[in-house]
Design an enzyme around this catalytic site. Structure first.
Site, PDB file in Angstrom:
ATOM      1  N   PRO A 181       0.813  -1.212   0.000  1.00  0.00           N
ATOM      2  CA  PRO A 181       0.000   0.000   0.000  1.00  0.00           C
ATOM      3  C   PRO A 181       0.850   1.268   0.000  1.00  0.00           C
ATOM      4  O   PRO A 181       1.853   1.360   0.710  1.00  0.00           O
ATOM      5  CB  PRO A 181      -0.793  -0.104   1.301  1.00  0.00           C
ATOM      6  CG  PRO A 181      -0.816  -1.550   1.620  1.00  0.00           C
ATOM      7  CD  PRO A 181       0.498  -2.083   1.122  1.00  0.00           C
ATOM      8  N   LYS A 232      -3.101  -4.973   5.809  1.00  0.00           N
ATOM      9  CA  LYS A 232      -1.795  -5.277   5.210  1.00  0.00           C
ATOM     10  C   LYS A 232      -0.701  -5.077   6.260  1.00  0.00           C
ATOM     11  O   LYS A 232      -0.851  -4.274   7.186  1.00  0.00           O
ATOM     12  CB  LYS A 232      -1.523  -4.336   4.026  1.00  0.00           C
ATOM     13  CG  LYS A 232      -2.519  -4.433   2.893  1.00  0.00           C
ATOM     14  CD  LYS A 232      -2.226  -5.616   2.023  1.00  0.00           C
ATOM     15  CE  LYS A 232      -3.100  -5.614   0.777  1.00  0.00           C
ATOM     16  NZ  LYS A 232      -2.623  -6.541  -0.224  1.00  0.00           N
TER      17      LYS A 232
END
Length: 115
Positions: A2, A33
């Site tokens: 990300p 994540k």
């Protein structure tokens, strides 16, 4: 992978010193994540307008391999809006959040890709 890009009219001197670290933890948790893969980029002092006004505003981009798209983005948008508003004081109606779902083969890391 990300990447959380936040472009703001806020002056650098007015950004909390720990903002990028808070943003890193926030977006990792929001997307589910590992934070070890997260990149946060805050770009202050931007000359911008939104909705025909130069009142404080932002432009936000979220790049991720998976974890975004469809109905998930409504939840992400709401959470990101609250985060930006609480940390930087920018009203949630003064920025868009753009979500970019990146193909594994289109993201390089450590001399290779995620494919």
């Amino acid at each position: 992978m990300p990447t959380f890009n936040i472009f703001v009219t806020t002056a650098k001197k007015d950004v909390p010193a720990d903002f990028v670290l808070k943003a890193s933890k926030f977006i990792a948790a929001q997307l589910g994540k590992p934070e070890s893969y997260v990149t946060v980029r805050l770009v202050p002092d931007q000359i911008m307008s939104h909705g025909g006004s130069t009142d404080p505003c932002a432009s936000v981009q979220v790049f991720s391999i998976g974890a975004i798209g469809g109905e998930k983005n409504k939840n992400h948008s709401q959470a990101i809006g609250k985060f930006i508003n609480s940390e930087l004081g920018i009203p949630i109606d003064r920025f868009y959040v753009t979500f970019i779902d990146v193909a594994r083969s289109d993201c390089g890391y450590n001399g290779s890709t995620f494919a």
